[in-house]
Motif scaffolding. Structure first.
Motif, short mmCIF file in Angstrom:
data_model
loop_
_atom_site.label_atom_id
_atom_site.label_comp_id
_atom_site.label_asym_id
_atom_site.label_seq_id
_atom_site.Cartn_x
_atom_site.Cartn_y
_atom_site.Cartn_z
N SER A 190 65.47 -1.46 -34.11
CA SER A 190 65.33 -0.47 -32.82
C SER A 190 64.35 0.33 -33.05
CB SER A 190 66.65 0.36 -32.64
OG SER A 190 67.02 1.03 -33.72
N ILE B 72 72.07 2.71 -23.33
CA ILE B 72 73.08 2.29 -24.22
C ILE B 72 74.63 2.21 -23.41
CG2 ILE B 72 72.05 3.74 -26.33
CD1 ILE B 72 74.17 5.68 -25.72
N ASN B 73 75.50 1.61 -23.89
CA ASN B 73 76.83 1.50 -23.47
C ASN B 73 77.60 2.40 -24.39
OD1 ASN B 73 79.38 0.73 -22.62
ND2 ASN B 73 78.76 -1.50 -22.64
N ASN C 263 80.28 0.70 -26.88
CA ASN C 263 79.71 -0.03 -27.98
C ASN C 263 79.48 0.66 -28.90
OD1 ASN C 263 78.70 -1.60 -29.92
ND2 ASN C 263 77.45 -2.83 -28.22
N ASP D 101 75.85 0.82 -30.42
CA ASP D 101 74.68 1.53 -29.72
C ASP D 101 74.46 2.99 -30.01
OD1 ASP D 101 74.40 -0.81 -28.60
OD2 ASP D 101 74.91 0.01 -26.34
N GLU E 130 73.42 6.28 -20.44
CA GLU E 130 74.60 5.72 -20.71
C GLU E 130 75.22 4.89 -19.49
OE1 GLU E 130 77.64 8.18 -21.96
OE2 GLU E 130 76.42 8.84 -24.02
N ALA F 185 69.42 -1.22 -25.31
CA ALA F 185 70.25 -1.34 -26.66
C ALA F 185 71.18 -2.80 -26.49
CB ALA F 185 71.10 -0.33 -26.88
N ASP G 138 73.74 -5.33 -26.58
CA ASP G 138 75.05 -4.91 -26.14
C ASP G 138 75.43 -6.25 -25.39
OD1 ASP G 138 77.57 -3.11 -25.32
OD2 ASP G 138 76.87 -3.53 -23.42
N SER H 234 63.97 -5.45 -25.96
CA SER H 234 65.36 -5.37 -26.37
C SER H 234 65.26 -6.19 -27.65
CB SER H 234 66.34 -5.95 -25.25
OG SER H 234 65.80 -7.31 -25.13
#
Length: 326
Positions: A148, A169-170, A173, A176, A198, A223, A225, A248
Protein backbone atom coordinates in the motif's frame (compact mmCIF):
# COMPACT_ATOMS: atom_id res chain seq x y z
CA UNK A 1 -22.23 -87.35 1.02
CA UNK A 2 -23.53 -84.50 -1.07
CA UNK A 3 -25.30 -85.85 -4.17
CA UNK A 4 -24.69 -84.39 -7.63
CA UNK A 5 -27.81 -82.18 -7.63
CA UNK A 6 -27.00 -80.65 -4.24
CA UNK A 7 -23.41 -79.95 -5.34
CA UNK A 8 -24.54 -78.15 -8.51
CA UNK A 9 -27.08 -76.09 -6.56
CA UNK A 10 -24.44 -75.06 -4.01
CA UNK A 11 -21.99 -74.13 -6.78
CA UNK A 12 -24.64 -72.07 -8.57
CA UNK A 13 -25.47 -70.16 -5.42
CA UNK A 14 -21.77 -69.40 -4.93
CA UNK A 15 -21.39 -68.12 -8.48
CA UNK A 16 -24.45 -65.90 -8.10
CA UNK A 17 -23.21 -64.50 -4.83
CA UNK A 18 -19.69 -63.71 -6.07
CA UNK A 19 -20.58 -60.64 -8.18
CA UNK A 20 -22.76 -59.30 -5.38
CA UNK A 21 -19.81 -59.54 -3.02
CA UNK A 22 -17.60 -57.64 -5.45
CA UNK A 23 -20.24 -54.96 -5.91
CA UNK A 24 -20.58 -54.65 -2.16
CA UNK A 25 -16.88 -53.82 -1.74
CA UNK A 26 -16.49 -50.14 -0.78
CA UNK A 27 -15.36 -47.77 -3.52
CA UNK A 28 -12.45 -45.41 -2.84
CA UNK A 29 -13.85 -42.36 -1.04
CA UNK A 30 -13.74 -38.96 -2.69
CA UNK A 31 -11.85 -36.37 -0.68
CA UNK A 32 -14.16 -33.53 0.29
CA UNK A 33 -12.79 -29.99 0.16
CA UNK A 34 -14.54 -26.93 1.53
CA UNK A 35 -13.78 -23.60 -0.12
CA UNK A 36 -14.80 -20.42 1.70
CA UNK A 37 -14.48 -16.99 0.08
CA UNK A 38 -15.85 -13.58 1.05
CA UNK A 39 -16.46 -12.42 -2.52
CA UNK A 40 -18.50 -13.75 -5.42
CA UNK A 41 -18.20 -17.04 -7.29
CA UNK A 42 -15.75 -16.46 -10.12
CA UNK A 43 -13.70 -18.50 -12.55
CA UNK A 44 -10.76 -16.30 -11.51
CA UNK A 45 -11.02 -17.91 -8.07
CA UNK A 46 -12.23 -21.40 -8.84
CA UNK A 47 -10.30 -22.29 -11.97
CA UNK A 48 -6.76 -21.61 -10.66
CA UNK A 49 -7.44 -23.85 -7.66
CA UNK A 50 -8.84 -26.63 -9.83
CA UNK A 51 -5.93 -26.19 -12.22
CA UNK A 52 -3.53 -26.61 -9.32
CA UNK A 53 -5.27 -29.83 -8.35
CA UNK A 54 -5.06 -31.12 -11.93
CA UNK A 55 -1.34 -30.33 -12.05
CA UNK A 56 -1.00 -32.67 -9.07
CA UNK A 57 -2.83 -35.42 -10.93
CA UNK A 58 -6.09 -34.96 -9.01
CA UNK A 59 -9.35 -34.82 -10.97
CA UNK A 60 -12.57 -33.29 -9.67
CA UNK A 61 -15.29 -35.93 -9.48
CA UNK A 62 -12.79 -38.79 -9.51
CA UNK A 63 -10.45 -37.91 -6.64
CA UNK A 64 -12.18 -35.04 -4.87
CA UNK A 65 -15.29 -32.90 -4.64
CA UNK A 66 -15.43 -29.21 -3.70
CA UNK A 67 -18.14 -27.58 -1.60
CA UNK A 68 -17.93 -23.95 -2.73
CA UNK A 69 -19.22 -21.24 -0.39
CA UNK A 70 -19.19 -17.53 -1.33
CA UNK A 71 -20.42 -14.72 0.93
CA UNK A 72 -20.96 -12.27 -1.98
CA UNK A 73 -19.30 -9.52 0.04
CA UNK A 74 -21.73 -9.98 2.96
CA UNK A 75 -19.26 -10.65 5.73
CA UNK A 76 -21.95 -11.43 8.29
CA UNK A 77 -22.66 -14.65 6.37
CA UNK A 78 -19.16 -16.04 6.84
CA UNK A 79 -19.56 -17.63 10.32
CA UNK A 80 -22.63 -19.55 9.13
CA UNK A 81 -20.93 -20.68 5.93
CA UNK A 82 -17.85 -21.81 7.87
CA UNK A 83 -20.00 -23.79 10.32
CA UNK A 84 -21.89 -25.32 7.39
CA UNK A 85 -18.67 -26.66 5.87
CA UNK A 86 -17.70 -28.21 9.19
CA UNK A 87 -21.12 -29.89 9.45
CA UNK A 88 -20.54 -31.35 5.99
CA UNK A 89 -17.44 -33.05 7.46
CA UNK A 90 -15.08 -31.79 4.79
CA UNK A 91 -11.50 -33.06 4.99
CA UNK A 92 -9.92 -29.62 4.60
CA UNK A 93 -11.12 -26.01 4.23
CA UNK A 94 -9.53 -23.47 1.90
CA UNK A 95 -10.27 -20.02 3.35
CA UNK A 96 -9.60 -16.85 1.35
CA UNK A 97 -8.73 -13.68 3.34
CA UNK A 98 -8.55 -13.00 7.07
CA UNK A 99 -12.30 -12.88 7.72
CA UNK A 100 -12.81 -16.29 6.11
CA UNK A 101 -10.02 -17.84 8.15
CA UNK A 102 -11.52 -16.32 11.29
CA UNK A 103 -14.92 -17.80 10.45
CA UNK A 104 -13.49 -21.23 9.69
CA UNK A 105 -11.33 -21.21 12.80
CA UNK A 106 -14.30 -20.27 14.97
CA UNK A 107 -16.14 -23.27 13.56
CA UNK A 108 -13.34 -25.81 14.04
CA UNK A 109 -9.96 -26.21 15.69
CA UNK A 110 -9.44 -29.71 14.27
CA UNK A 111 -10.35 -29.63 10.55
CA UNK A 112 -7.26 -28.47 8.59
CA UNK A 113 -7.53 -24.95 7.15
CA UNK A 114 -5.48 -23.68 4.21
CA UNK A 115 -5.49 -19.88 4.22
CA UNK A 116 -4.99 -17.70 1.16
CA UNK A 117 -4.30 -13.97 1.30
CA UNK A 118 -3.88 -13.26 5.02
CA UNK A 119 -1.56 -10.30 5.77
CA UNK A 120 -0.64 -11.13 9.37
CA UNK A 121 -1.34 -14.76 10.36
CA UNK A 122 0.76 -14.50 13.52
CA UNK A 123 -0.85 -11.25 14.67
CA UNK A 124 -4.29 -12.70 14.00
CA UNK A 125 -3.48 -15.72 16.17
CA UNK A 126 -3.65 -18.19 13.28
CA UNK A 127 -0.03 -19.32 13.62
CA UNK A 128 2.76 -19.40 16.16
CA UNK A 129 5.40 -18.85 13.47
CA UNK A 130 5.65 -18.89 9.68
CA UNK A 131 8.08 -21.81 9.66
CA UNK A 132 6.01 -23.98 11.98
CA UNK A 133 2.50 -22.55 12.41
CA UNK A 134 1.19 -25.16 14.85
CA UNK A 135 -2.56 -25.73 15.25
CA UNK A 136 -4.81 -26.52 12.29
CA UNK A 137 -3.98 -23.57 9.98
CA UNK A 138 -1.31 -23.11 7.32
CA UNK A 139 -1.18 -21.69 3.80
CA UNK A 140 -0.20 -18.45 2.10
CA UNK A 141 0.09 -14.86 3.28
CA UNK A 142 -0.23 -11.68 1.27
CA UNK A 143 1.58 -8.36 1.54
CA UNK A 144 -1.26 -5.93 0.83
CA UNK A 145 -0.24 -3.85 3.84
CA UNK A 146 3.33 -3.46 2.66
CA UNK A 147 2.48 -2.71 -1.00
CA UNK A 148 0.00 0.00 0.00
CA UNK A 149 2.95 2.34 0.56
CA UNK A 150 4.05 1.53 -2.98
CA UNK A 151 0.58 2.47 -4.21
CA UNK A 152 1.07 5.98 -2.89
CA UNK A 153 4.54 6.24 -4.43
CA UNK A 154 3.25 5.15 -7.86
CA UNK A 155 0.35 7.60 -7.70
CA UNK A 156 2.72 10.41 -6.88
CA UNK A 157 4.64 9.66 -10.07
CA UNK A 158 1.48 9.32 -12.18
CA UNK A 159 -0.36 12.39 -10.85
CA UNK A 160 1.58 15.66 -11.02
CA UNK A 161 1.61 17.72 -7.80
CA UNK A 162 -0.36 15.15 -5.81
CA UNK A 163 -1.26 16.73 -2.47
CA UNK A 164 -4.48 14.97 -1.34
CA UNK A 165 -5.23 11.29 -1.85
CA UNK A 166 -8.40 9.47 -0.79
CA UNK A 167 -8.19 5.95 0.65
CA UNK A 168 -11.32 3.82 0.24
CA UNK A 169 -11.56 1.23 3.01
CA UNK A 170 -14.19 -1.17 4.30
CA UNK A 171 -14.63 -0.73 8.08
CA UNK A 172 -15.75 -4.35 8.29
CA UNK A 173 -12.40 -5.60 7.06
CA UNK A 174 -9.66 -5.61 9.75
CA UNK A 175 -6.90 -5.67 7.11
CA UNK A 176 -8.02 -2.31 5.72
CA UNK A 177 -7.20 -0.54 8.97
CA UNK A 178 -3.61 -1.77 8.65
CA UNK A 179 -3.49 -0.61 5.04
CA UNK A 180 -4.70 2.86 5.99
CA UNK A 181 -2.13 3.11 8.78
CA UNK A 182 0.66 2.19 6.38
CA UNK A 183 -0.47 4.74 3.77
CA UNK A 184 -0.78 7.52 6.36
CA UNK A 185 2.78 6.88 7.53
CA UNK A 186 4.16 7.08 4.01
CA UNK A 187 2.00 10.10 3.15
CA UNK A 188 3.31 12.02 6.16
CA UNK A 189 6.90 11.65 5.01
CA UNK A 190 5.92 12.78 1.50
CA UNK A 191 3.80 15.72 2.72
CA UNK A 192 0.63 14.32 1.17
CA UNK A 193 -2.69 14.60 2.98
CA UNK A 194 -4.92 11.52 3.32
CA UNK A 195 -8.71 11.51 3.17
CA UNK A 196 -10.12 8.39 4.84
CA UNK A 197 -13.34 7.18 3.18
CA UNK A 198 -15.24 4.26 4.72
CA UNK A 199 -17.76 2.19 2.75
CA UNK A 200 -19.37 -1.19 3.28
CA UNK A 201 -22.40 -0.88 0.99
CA UNK A 202 -23.05 0.35 -2.55
CA UNK A 203 -24.77 3.50 -1.28
CA UNK A 204 -21.83 4.22 1.00
CA UNK A 205 -19.43 3.83 -1.93
CA UNK A 206 -21.48 6.38 -3.89
CA UNK A 207 -21.57 8.74 -0.91
CA UNK A 208 -17.84 8.22 -0.41
CA UNK A 209 -17.02 9.30 -3.96
CA UNK A 210 -19.24 12.34 -3.52
CA UNK A 211 -17.17 13.24 -0.45
CA UNK A 212 -13.95 12.63 -2.37
CA UNK A 213 -15.09 14.99 -5.10
CA UNK A 214 -16.14 17.69 -2.63
CA UNK A 215 -12.78 17.46 -0.90
CA UNK A 216 -11.04 17.77 -4.29
CA UNK A 217 -8.86 14.72 -3.76
CA UNK A 218 -6.68 14.09 -6.80
CA UNK A 219 -6.55 10.29 -6.71
CA UNK A 220 -7.96 7.25 -4.90
CA UNK A 221 -6.26 4.22 -3.38
CA UNK A 222 -8.76 1.35 -3.22
CA UNK A 223 -7.82 -0.89 -0.29
CA UNK A 224 -7.87 -4.63 -0.79
CA UNK A 225 -11.33 -5.91 0.09
CA UNK A 226 -13.61 -8.69 -1.20
CA UNK A 227 -16.66 -6.44 -1.19
CA UNK A 228 -14.82 -3.88 -3.30
CA UNK A 229 -14.07 -6.71 -5.73
CA UNK A 230 -17.80 -7.43 -5.92
CA UNK A 231 -18.49 -3.71 -6.50
CA UNK A 232 -15.55 -2.98 -8.78
CA UNK A 233 -17.74 -1.89 -11.70
CA UNK A 234 -19.45 0.72 -9.51
CA UNK A 235 -16.12 1.91 -8.10
CA UNK A 236 -14.57 2.29 -11.56
CA UNK A 237 -17.67 4.01 -12.93
CA UNK A 238 -17.59 6.59 -10.14
CA UNK A 239 -13.82 7.08 -10.37
CA UNK A 240 -13.72 7.56 -14.12
CA UNK A 241 -16.90 9.65 -14.06
CA UNK A 242 -15.24 11.99 -11.60
CA UNK A 243 -11.90 11.86 -13.46
CA UNK A 244 -10.11 10.26 -10.51
CA UNK A 245 -7.06 8.06 -11.06
CA UNK A 246 -7.18 4.87 -8.97
CA UNK A 247 -4.70 2.26 -7.85
CA UNK A 248 -5.34 -1.05 -6.07
CA UNK A 249 -3.78 -4.45 -5.54
CA UNK A 250 -6.19 -6.08 -7.98
CA UNK A 251 -5.23 -6.48 -11.66
CA UNK A 252 -8.88 -7.36 -12.30
CA UNK A 253 -9.87 -3.87 -11.18
CA UNK A 254 -7.35 -2.37 -13.59
CA UNK A 255 -8.69 -4.57 -16.38
CA UNK A 256 -12.16 -3.26 -15.53
CA UNK A 257 -11.03 0.34 -15.99
CA UNK A 258 -8.92 1.34 -13.01
CA UNK A 259 -5.74 3.26 -13.83
CA UNK A 260 -3.15 1.06 -12.10
CA UNK A 261 -2.64 -1.95 -9.87
CA UNK A 262 0.33 -3.30 -7.99
CA UNK A 263 0.20 -6.53 -6.06
CA UNK A 264 0.63 -10.26 -6.03
CA UNK A 265 -0.80 -12.76 -8.47
CA UNK A 266 -3.68 -14.29 -6.51
CA UNK A 267 -4.31 -16.87 -9.24
CA UNK A 268 -0.89 -18.30 -8.48
CA UNK A 269 -1.78 -18.41 -4.79
CA UNK A 270 -4.95 -20.38 -5.48
CA UNK A 271 -2.86 -22.87 -7.46
CA UNK A 272 -0.36 -23.08 -4.60
CA UNK A 273 -3.21 -23.68 -2.14
CA UNK A 274 -3.87 -26.92 -4.02
CA UNK A 275 -0.38 -28.11 -3.06
CA UNK A 276 -1.19 -27.62 0.62
CA UNK A 277 -4.50 -29.43 0.20
CA UNK A 278 -2.77 -32.36 -1.51
CA UNK A 279 -0.19 -32.69 1.26
CA UNK A 280 -2.86 -32.57 3.96
CA UNK A 281 -5.00 -35.17 2.20
CA UNK A 282 -1.92 -37.40 2.11
CA UNK A 283 -1.55 -37.13 5.87
CA UNK A 284 0.58 -34.04 6.52
CA UNK A 285 -0.32 -31.97 9.58
CA UNK A 286 -1.08 -28.31 8.82
CA UNK A 287 0.80 -27.20 11.92
CA UNK A 288 4.04 -28.59 10.48
CA UNK A 289 3.69 -27.11 6.96
CA UNK A 290 5.52 -23.74 6.66
CA UNK A 291 3.47 -20.71 5.63
CA UNK A 292 4.51 -19.23 2.28
CA UNK A 293 4.95 -15.52 1.55
CA UNK A 294 4.52 -13.99 -1.93
CA UNK A 295 7.64 -13.40 -3.98
CA UNK A 296 6.18 -12.24 -7.31
CA UNK A 297 4.41 -8.88 -7.69
CA UNK A 298 2.83 -7.43 -10.84
CA UNK A 299 2.45 -3.79 -11.89
CA UNK A 300 -0.35 -3.18 -14.42
CA UNK A 301 -1.30 0.06 -16.19
CA UNK A 302 -4.48 0.75 -18.13
CA UNK A 303 -3.45 3.12 -20.95
CA UNK A 304 -7.01 3.49 -22.20
CA UNK A 305 -8.13 4.77 -18.80
CA UNK A 306 -5.17 7.15 -18.72
CA UNK A 307 -6.30 8.67 -22.02
CA UNK A 308 -9.87 9.03 -20.74
CA UNK A 309 -8.59 10.80 -17.63
CA UNK A 310 -6.33 13.03 -19.69
CA UNK A 311 -3.19 11.69 -18.02
CA UNK A 312 0.13 11.10 -19.73
CA UNK A 313 1.76 8.07 -18.13
CA UNK A 314 5.38 9.00 -17.33
CA UNK A 315 8.07 7.05 -19.11
CA UNK A 316 9.33 5.87 -15.73
CA UNK A 317 6.07 4.00 -15.04
CA UNK A 318 5.82 2.63 -18.58
CA UNK A 319 9.23 1.02 -18.19
CA UNK A 320 8.34 -0.45 -14.79
CA UNK A 321 5.00 -1.92 -15.88
CA UNK A 322 4.80 -5.70 -16.23
CA UNK A 323 1.67 -5.34 -18.33
CA UNK A 324 -0.15 -2.53 -20.11
CA UNK A 325 -3.81 -2.63 -21.11
CA UNK A 326 -4.65 -0.77 -24.32
Amino acid sequence: MMDRRAFIATLARGLMAAPLTLLAQPQSRLARIGFLAAGSASTRVQQPFLQGMRELGLVEGRDFAVDWRFAEGRYERLPGLGAELVRLKVDVIVAVTTLCVQAAHQATTTTPIVMVGVPDPIGEGFAVSLSRPGGNITGLTNIVTEVSSKHLELLQVAVPRLSLVAVLINPGNPSDALILEQIEGTAYTRRIKVLQVEAGTASQIEAGFAAITRARAQAVIVATDSYFDVQQELIIKLAVGNRLPTISSSPEMTEAGGLMSYGQDLAMHYRRAATYVDKILKGAKPGSLPIEQPTVLEFVINRKTARVLGLVIPRELELRADRAIE
